[in-house]
Design a protein around this motif. Structure first.
Motif, PDB file in Angstrom:
ATOM      1  N   UNK A  21       0.813  -1.218   0.000  1.00  0.00           N
ATOM      2  CA  UNK A  21       0.000   0.000   0.000  1.00  0.00           C
ATOM      3  C   UNK A  21       0.846   1.268   0.000  1.00  0.00           C
ATOM      4  N   UNK A  22       1.890   1.306   0.832  1.00  0.00           N
ATOM      5  CA  UNK A  22       2.564   2.579   1.051  1.00  0.00           C
ATOM      6  C   UNK A  22       1.643   3.486   1.849  1.00  0.00           C
ATOM      7  N   UNK A  54       6.523   1.799   0.056  1.00  0.00           N
ATOM      8  CA  UNK A  54       6.401   0.445  -0.513  1.00  0.00           C
ATOM      9  C   UNK A  54       5.949   0.534  -1.978  1.00  0.00           C
ATOM     10  N   UNK A  55       5.002  -0.301  -2.402  1.00  0.00           N
ATOM     11  CA  UNK A  55       4.763  -0.395  -3.850  1.00  0.00           C
ATOM     12  C   UNK A  55       3.603   0.474  -4.340  1.00  0.00           C
ATOM     13  N   UNK A  56       3.212   1.468  -3.547  1.00  0.00           N
ATOM     14  CA  UNK A  56       2.244   2.524  -3.916  1.00  0.00           C
ATOM     15  C   UNK A  56       0.891   2.003  -4.417  1.00  0.00           C
ATOM     16  N   UNK A  59      -2.105   4.382  -4.092  1.00  0.00           N
ATOM     17  CA  UNK A  59      -2.340   5.347  -5.173  1.00  0.00           C
ATOM     18  C   UNK A  59      -2.698   4.656  -6.497  1.00  0.00           C
ATOM     19  N   UNK A  60      -2.097   3.493  -6.757  1.00  0.00           N
ATOM     20  CA  UNK A  60      -2.167   2.899  -8.097  1.00  0.00           C
ATOM     21  C   UNK A  60      -2.993   1.619  -8.147  1.00  0.00           C
ATOM     22  N   UNK A 439       8.119   4.636 -10.888  1.00  0.00           N
ATOM     23  CA  UNK A 439       6.893   3.889 -10.553  1.00  0.00           C
ATOM     24  C   UNK A 439       6.287   3.201 -11.783  1.00  0.00           C
ATOM     25  N   UNK A 440       7.089   3.050 -12.840  1.00  0.00           N
ATOM     26  CA  UNK A 440       6.618   2.336 -14.035  1.00  0.00           C
ATOM     27  C   UNK A 440       6.510   0.845 -13.729  1.00  0.00           C
TER      28      UNK A 440
END
Length: 463
Positions: A21-22, A54-56, A59-60, A439-440
């Protein structure tokens, strides 16, 4: 030969709230033990990368769920963050968190992906740790209430629940081997933490049963088969003790509703039993599950001890065995773990023969590799080693199912390269590469292979 899997087999992957989540200090979330520990001792974390970003996924999530769909997942496991949903652990529910988890669940369902939700994946709210964590019965009660809140909020759409992910790991890491907070080395306290975790699990299962929800509830255990060096009685006893301590301490309560008498006798002999209260055994008996998730990464190989125990040293599981390095074993050198695909078959066979063949699935299996950029070809990570790893394990899984094991699916760890506790981003596990700077997200060769395997419900491979 064609390895075909049963109809409606679950193809997917697993992740956790804390690792993906981040947004660890936003969205109304309170600190976990990980946030606190990183603030206190950042040097204990690889390249001093902590849990903030972490892996955002926070947001994504839409983009990530679209990638799950692209990889032909029909199921996906993640966890709910207790400290996000109920920031002080026991009080008000955070509306922002409810909205977030509702969006994730609804989008998964809209894409034809069945959500599997875990309630606790190592992320103790700091507010609960300050009350004693799993050493405290108050925290056990609070967890039961948190579980009930989750079932009420999301149980109309989530039909596969799991109380804990790898409950032995916080015991080992936090109370025996110093790789999780609170970094205690004390077997008796570890035994209490393990026991209270089983009580917390059973409290959640009882709440689920009482609510008459329309799904099923289980637990995710990392089962590590204990193989003796030889058939010598001393080596066999060493393997039996390792199995009792690391596998059966959770497996027997959740499947059989009671602890193995051998384990109780062993802990009693060394005065390490946790405090039990009237009603505990009835609660544990009521905690039997509908579905077992099996995380399998590596075997445990043991032999009898070569030397006498130092009686002045802390009491530890290693009083009963030494670790054994089997000659000729295949290793993942980045993680230091042995790669042994037949272990997955041995686990399923043990469950079928000794535990009444419960409904189960492989909830995690995977390999972490360092510096995967080395394997980039034409802009894609060519991780053929991961394809080989998965297919080798799936062949043994297929054999187990062919012999009658009730295994319903296979989830890989993990969908996207994620943050891994004290290792940060050192080893990459994902089907999807995450470029931290931009963040790609880009699909690796293994992701394409898995998508094809899921679409065909099997794969062609050599015997």
């Amino acid at each position: 030969m064609k390895y075909q899997f049963p109809e409606n087999f679950w193809w997917g992957s697993a992740s956790s709230a804390l690792q993906t989540e981040g947004a660890s200090d936003s969205g109304g979330k309170s600190a976990t033990t990980w946030d606190h520990w990183f603030a206190q001792q950042p040097w204990r974390f690889h390249q001093q990368v902590g849990p903030q970003h972490t892996s955002t996924f926070y947001q994504h999530w839409q983009q990530d769920i679209a990638l799950l769909k692209q990889l032909n997942h029909n199921s996906f496991r993640t966890s709910i963050s207790w400290s996000r949903l109920i920031p002080d652990g026991t009080g008000e529910v955070n509306a922002e968190a409810v909205a977030f988890y509702n969006c994730v669940i609804d989008e998964l369902l809209a894409q034809g992906i069945t959500p599997f939700l875990t309630l606790f994946h190592f992320d103790m709210p700091l507010a609960m740790q300050e009350k004693g964590g799993w050493e405290s019965r108050d925290v056990v009660t609070a967890f039961g209430r948190y579980a009930q809140v989750c079932f009420d909020l999301f149980g109309d759409r989530v039909l596969h629940w799991f109380t804990f992910n790898e409950p032995i790991v916080p015991v080992e890491g936090g109370y025996l081997y110093d790789f999780h907070y609170p970094n205690v080395v004390d077997f008796r306290r570890a035994a209490t933490v393990a026991y209270h975790t089983v009580l917390a699990h059973a409290a959640a299962v009882s709440a689920y049963r009482a609510g008459d929800y329309r799904g099923e509830i289980g637990v995710i255990l990392n089962l590590t088969p204990s193989y003796p060096r030889s058939q010598h009685p001393a080596d066999l006893t060493a393997a039996h003790h390792a199995d009792l301590l690391f596998n059966r301490s959770f497996l027997d309560p959740v499947l059989l509703g009671e602890y193995p008498p051998d384990l109780v006798a062993l802990l009693k002999q060394y005065d390490q039993l946790p405090a039990c209260l009237p009603g505990d055994s009835a609660l544990i008996a009521a905690g039997k599950i509908d579905l077992l998730g099996i995380n399998y990464y590596q075997p445990r190989r043991v032999k009898c001890r070569e030397n006498a125990v130092n009686p002045a040293a802390p009491f530890m599981p290693e009083w009963f065995f030494d670790h054994y390095e089997m000659p000729g074993r295949t290793m993942n050198p980045y993680r230091g773990w042995e790669i042994y695909p037949p272990g997955i078959y041995d686990i399923l066979t043990n469950l079928r023969v000794n535990y009444g063949n419960p409904r189960c699935f492989i909830s995690e299996n995977g390999m972490g590799v360092e510096n995967e950029q080395r394997f980039a070809q034409d802009g894609q990570i060519n991780d053929q080693y991961r394809i080989d790893f998965i297919s080798d394990h799936l062949k043994w899984l297929h054999k187990g199912i062919a012999e009658g094991s009730h295994c319903l699916g296979y989830h890989m760890w993990t969908f996207i390269d994620n943050w891994s506790w004290c290792n940060g981003y050192k080893n990459r596990y994902g089907f999807v590469q995450l470029d931290l700077a931009s963040q790609t997200r880009s699909v690796k060769k293994s992701g394409e292979w898995f998508a094809a395997t899921a679409a065909n419900n099997g794969f062609d491979g050599e015997q």
